[in-house]
Scaffold this active site. Structure first.
Site, PDB file in Angstrom:
ATOM      1  N   CYS A  42       2.995 -12.166  -0.848  1.00 52.61           N
ATOM      2  CA  CYS A  42       2.195 -13.252  -1.426  1.00 52.61           C
ATOM      3  C   CYS A  42       3.083 -14.319  -2.071  1.00 52.61           C
ATOM      4  O   CYS A  42       2.665 -15.459  -2.249  1.00 52.61           O
ATOM      5  CB  CYS A  42       1.248 -12.692  -2.487  1.00 52.61           C
ATOM      6  SG  CYS A  42       0.474 -11.151  -2.005  1.00 52.61           S
ATOM      7  N   ALA A  87       0.824  -1.213   0.000  1.00 55.13           N
ATOM      8  CA  ALA A  87       0.000   0.000   0.000  1.00 55.13           C
ATOM      9  C   ALA A  87       0.859   1.264   0.000  1.00 55.13           C
ATOM     10  O   ALA A  87       0.609   2.202  -0.770  1.00 55.13           O
ATOM     11  CB  ALA A  87      -0.928  -0.003   1.217  1.00 55.13           C
TER      12      ALA A  87
HETATM   13  C1  FAD Z   1       2.340 -15.479   2.848  1.00 49.66           C
HETATM   14  C2  FAD Z   1       1.359 -14.461   2.374  1.00 49.66           C
HETATM   15  C3  FAD Z   1       0.630 -14.701   1.229  1.00 49.66           C
HETATM   16  C4  FAD Z   1      -0.290 -13.758   0.785  1.00 49.66           C
HETATM   17  N1  FAD Z   1      -0.975 -14.022  -0.354  1.00 49.66           N
HETATM   18  C5  FAD Z   1      -1.844 -13.100  -0.822  1.00 49.66           C
HETATM   19  C6  FAD Z   1      -2.516 -13.315  -2.044  1.00 49.66           C
HETATM   20  O1  FAD Z   1      -2.312 -14.340  -2.705  1.00 49.66           O
HETATM   21  N2  FAD Z   1      -3.384 -12.373  -2.465  1.00 49.66           N
HETATM   22  C7  FAD Z   1      -3.604 -11.219  -1.775  1.00 49.66           C
HETATM   23  O2  FAD Z   1      -4.384 -10.374  -2.219  1.00 49.66           O
HETATM   24  N3  FAD Z   1      -2.955 -10.973  -0.616  1.00 49.66           N
HETATM   25  C8  FAD Z   1      -2.091 -11.883  -0.128  1.00 49.66           C
HETATM   26  N4  FAD Z   1      -1.415 -11.631   1.032  1.00 49.66           N
HETATM   27  C9  FAD Z   1      -1.695 -10.391   1.776  1.00 49.66           C
HETATM   28  C10 FAD Z   1      -0.840  -9.241   1.281  1.00 49.66           C
HETATM   29  O3  FAD Z   1       0.505  -9.597   1.295  1.00 49.66           O
HETATM   30  C11 FAD Z   1      -1.085  -8.049   2.177  1.00 49.66           C
HETATM   31  O4  FAD Z   1      -2.442  -7.716   2.103  1.00 49.66           O
HETATM   32  C12 FAD Z   1      -0.247  -6.854   1.760  1.00 49.66           C
HETATM   33  O5  FAD Z   1       1.106  -7.097   1.973  1.00 49.66           O
HETATM   34  C13 FAD Z   1      -0.648  -5.626   2.570  1.00 49.66           C
HETATM   35  O6  FAD Z   1       0.187  -4.584   2.245  1.00 49.66           O
HETATM   36  P1  FAD Z   1       0.353  -3.326   3.207  1.00 49.66           P
HETATM   37  O7  FAD Z   1       1.358  -2.460   2.560  1.00 49.66           O
HETATM   38  O8  FAD Z   1      -0.957  -2.760   3.537  1.00 49.66           O
HETATM   39  O9  FAD Z   1       0.893  -3.926   4.577  1.00 49.66           O
HETATM   40  P2  FAD Z   1       2.202  -4.724   4.957  1.00 49.66           P
HETATM   41  O10 FAD Z   1       2.592  -5.639   3.866  1.00 49.66           O
HETATM   42  O11 FAD Z   1       1.955  -5.293   6.296  1.00 49.66           O
HETATM   43  O12 FAD Z   1       3.326  -3.605   5.059  1.00 49.66           O
HETATM   44  C14 FAD Z   1       3.319  -2.654   6.085  1.00 49.66           C
HETATM   45  C15 FAD Z   1       4.695  -2.046   6.193  1.00 49.66           C
HETATM   46  O13 FAD Z   1       4.646  -1.046   7.176  1.00 49.66           O
HETATM   47  C16 FAD Z   1       5.843  -1.055   7.918  1.00 49.66           C
HETATM   48  N5  FAD Z   1       5.576  -0.412   9.209  1.00 49.66           N
HETATM   49  C17 FAD Z   1       4.614  -0.721  10.105  1.00 49.66           C
HETATM   50  N6  FAD Z   1       4.661   0.108  11.158  1.00 49.66           N
HETATM   51  C18 FAD Z   1       5.677   0.962  10.929  1.00 49.66           C
HETATM   52  C19 FAD Z   1       6.227   2.043  11.657  1.00 49.66           C
HETATM   53  N7  FAD Z   1       5.736   2.416  12.827  1.00 49.66           N
HETATM   54  N8  FAD Z   1       7.274   2.692  11.132  1.00 49.66           N
HETATM   55  C20 FAD Z   1       7.791   2.330   9.935  1.00 49.66           C
HETATM   56  N9  FAD Z   1       7.315   1.312   9.210  1.00 49.66           N
HETATM   57  C21 FAD Z   1       6.265   0.643   9.697  1.00 49.66           C
HETATM   58  C22 FAD Z   1       6.178  -2.528   8.013  1.00 49.66           C
HETATM   59  O14 FAD Z   1       7.558  -2.718   8.252  1.00 49.66           O
HETATM   60  C23 FAD Z   1       5.759  -3.034   6.637  1.00 49.66           C
HETATM   61  O15 FAD Z   1       6.819  -3.034   5.718  1.00 49.66           O
HETATM   62  C24 FAD Z   1      -0.490 -12.563   1.505  1.00 49.66           C
HETATM   63  C25 FAD Z   1       0.244 -12.320   2.667  1.00 49.66           C
HETATM   64  C26 FAD Z   1       1.162 -13.249   3.096  1.00 49.66           C
HETATM   65  C27 FAD Z   1       1.951 -12.970   4.345  1.00 49.66           C
END
Ligand code: FAD
Length: 564
Positions: free
Chosen positions: A44, A13
């Protein structure tokens, strides 16, 4: 003055939001901060790296043309400044600054912002069990987790996976492919709770067991044993040997920063946002796994953390933070996974979810080939449609099987988003040629059966309900209307055989005062049998939805039929 945009969290995101913000307002000063070492990686893909399907971990953080998405890439290509290993420790909304801690140097500093985007994501839920911090108890989230999992996946050793959801199953397959002996422990009575209804999950479970994975549903890990590393896992009365434990019971949104800053937290426990991804502070946006969203079918707030949603929300948050205008309407919970040779997914509501939301539902189970049945490589898929009685509105689709379930899910996702009825779904002009589907695609067939059910012409009963009746010793007739050859190949012990072609002449021998449940291979003949019996004056006839093809319980093979 240049607009200052700070994005906290640099994975799906956050990276998307920062890039989109810079494209929307090229003059803006965009800074992307993450406490981790790696940014913009595809979590993923982790199970596929563990299983060696993806050879190099860098592929998970590369563009399609092989350029690694690191700080240099974001600076040069996206015009975004990246700070890694830097944690945001607080947000001062009065002063419009964030406080940061550079973890390697322990240096604290602040960054001013005009607009802030929270993309702090989620963390794996770690159950409160003694010894849960022993070595060899891992989660599946980060690149570091991926490397550790790969290192610990030793052939012949035992792995216990806590949680039979999407991540648990994908990890189970990866570890089993690495030669580990894998046990999945799932608290609920079925795999993939929240994704599939029990009868669809049973198809997945059968396949997972056939691959040699032990599945313990309705079971809870209550203890972990070991001194220097995990050695055993207690599941109820059982003590399982475990060289590796993977915790995959779900994730929780990272809302600490938002809560401490006084931002509104929604009913689901994730950050509350409006359609512009704006939080309760007009200068702060949120996107991805840290925030909740609207369910487009129920209108309720939901927390469904998925990468597909995180990317779309990131674009919207980035656009709006940079002065543009975009909105995100919501989701319908579409998700999919591959586990061994089975593909499984859902879009919209499951039957359980629909009932929990107060809908009066009608359902249909429809197994068929994913291509024309004569086309080489055609594979089975089973569909379950959930619709609202009265309006006929499609509420959800589940699809499970070795064949292509994704395109049925995607077609249904469009139909559900645009509030289609069973009638409209049955008339979709879907692409057809034998290598891709049957002339009447299974989705259309299922919608037609659904229409028959909704207008009262067809009356179905699920395999689970039939099994319950058998187990409870209900007085009813289970009538197999397949051919004798099909019956010999595989049958249900309690069933009586009257092939469809003989039903008209033999139905007089059936009691009219008993409930009759008809079935065939997929229950199209079962439905015809229902109509034949009704025309003969039988009033209590149903067909078993989905027929033998999705009967997940014990069967007999090679049992010759004798007229009973
Ligand atoms: C094994 C696995 C398989 C998946 N397969 C799928 C799939 O097939 N299809 C699908 O749609 N989704 C899948 N997902 C879900 C998908 O990966 C997540 O929905 C997605 O990564 C969310 O992205 P995000 O950026 O919102 O959050 P995150 O990936 O959780 O990233 C958040 C980031 O914020 C950082 N952060 C947090 N707090 C702080 C702070 N205070 N200061 C600085 N940095 C901070 C963290 O270090 C992290 O890098 C899967 C997830 C996993 C773990």
């Amino acid at each position: 003055m240049k607009m200052k945009i700070v994005v906290i969290g640099a994975n799906a995101a956050g990276a998307k939001a920062a890039s989109k913000a810079k494209r929307t307002n090229p003059q803006a000063d965009v800074t992307l901060v993450d406490r981790g070492n790696f940014i913009s990686y595809g979590a993923c893909g982790i199970p596929y790296y563990v299983s060696d399907t993806v050879a190099d971990v860098h592929e998970l953080m590369s563009t399609p043309v092989g350029v690694i998405r690191d700080a240099l890439f974001f600076k040069k290509v996206k015009g975004v400044t990246v700070m890694t290993t830097t944690e945001v420790t607080g947000i001062d909304r009065e002063a419009n600054v964030v406080h940061l801690l550079e973890t390697a140097s322990s240096r604290s500093f602040s960054l001013p912002y005009d607009r802030l985007i929270l993309a702090t994501g989620s963390s794996p839920f770690v159950p409160a069990i003694d010894n849960v911090d022993l070595p060899n108890i891992l989660t599946v989230k980060s690149i570091e987790d991926a490397e550790l999992l790969k290192e610990k996946a030793v052939p012949g050793m035992s792995a216990c996976i806590v949680g039979g959801g999407l991540i648990g199953l994908e990890t189970a397959e990866a570890l089993q492919q690495k030669g580990m002996r894998v046990t999945i422990v799932e608290m609920r009575d079925q795999l993939l709770p929240g994704v599939l209804d029990p009868e669809m999950a049973a198809i997945v479970e059968k396949q997972v067991r056939q691959q040699g994975v032990t599945v313990l549903t309705g079971s809870r890990v209550t203890g972990i044993g070991g001194t220097t590393a995990v050695e055993t896992v207690r599941v109820g009365e059982k003590e399982l040997a475990a060289d590796l434990v993977v915790l995959a019971p779900g994730v929780t949104p990272n809302v600490g920063l938002a809560r401490d800053a006084g931002l509104e937290i929604g009913v689901t426990g994730a950050i509350a946002v409006d359609a512009r991804m704006c939080t309760s502070d007009p200068h702060i946006y949120a996107c991805g796994d840290c925030c909740e969203t609207n369910h487009l079918v129920t209108g309720q707030k939901v927390y469904v953390p998925l990468g597909s949603t995180a990317n779309k929300q990131g674009r919207v948050a980035g656009t709006n933070a940079a002065g543009g205008d975009a909105s995100f309407a919501g989701i319908i919970g579409t998700s999919i996974l591959k586990v061994f040779s089975i593909n499984a997914g859902k879009t919209g509501l499951t039957e359980a979810e629909a009932r929990a939301n107060g809908y009066r539902v009608e359902t249909v189970l429809s197994p068929a080939s994913d291509k024309a049945h004569f086309f080489p490589g055609a594979k089975p898929i089973a569909l379950k449609i959930v619709a609202e009685q009265g309006t006929g509105r499609i509420l959800g689709l589940q699809a499970v099987g070795e064949g292509a379930v994704d395109k049925r899910l995607d077609a249904a996702a469009a139909a559900i988003t645009f509030k289609a009825t069973a009638e409209q779904l049955s008339q979709l002009d879907l692409a057809y040629a034998p290598p891709y589907s049957a002339a009447m695609d299974n989705l259309i067939v299922a919608a037609d059966i659904l229409k028959n059910k909704l207008n009262g012409q067809a009356r179905g009963i699920t395999p689970m309900q039939v099994k319950k009746k058998l187990d409870e010793g209900d007085d009813f007739i289970l009538l197999d209307v397949r051919s004798p050859a099909e019956h010999v190949e595989v049958d249900i012990a309690e069933a009586k055989l009257i092939p469809l072609g003989m039903l008209r002449e033999k139905m007089e021998g059936l009691p009219k005062d008993k409930e009759i449940v008809t079935f065939c291979k997929i229950s199209l003949r079962g439905y015809e049998a229902q109509k034949i019996l009704e025309s003969g004056g039988f009033t209590n006839v149903k067909f078993m939805d989905g027929g033998m093809q999705i009967w997940p319980y014990a069967v007999r093979n090679g049992h010759r039929h004798h007229d009973r």
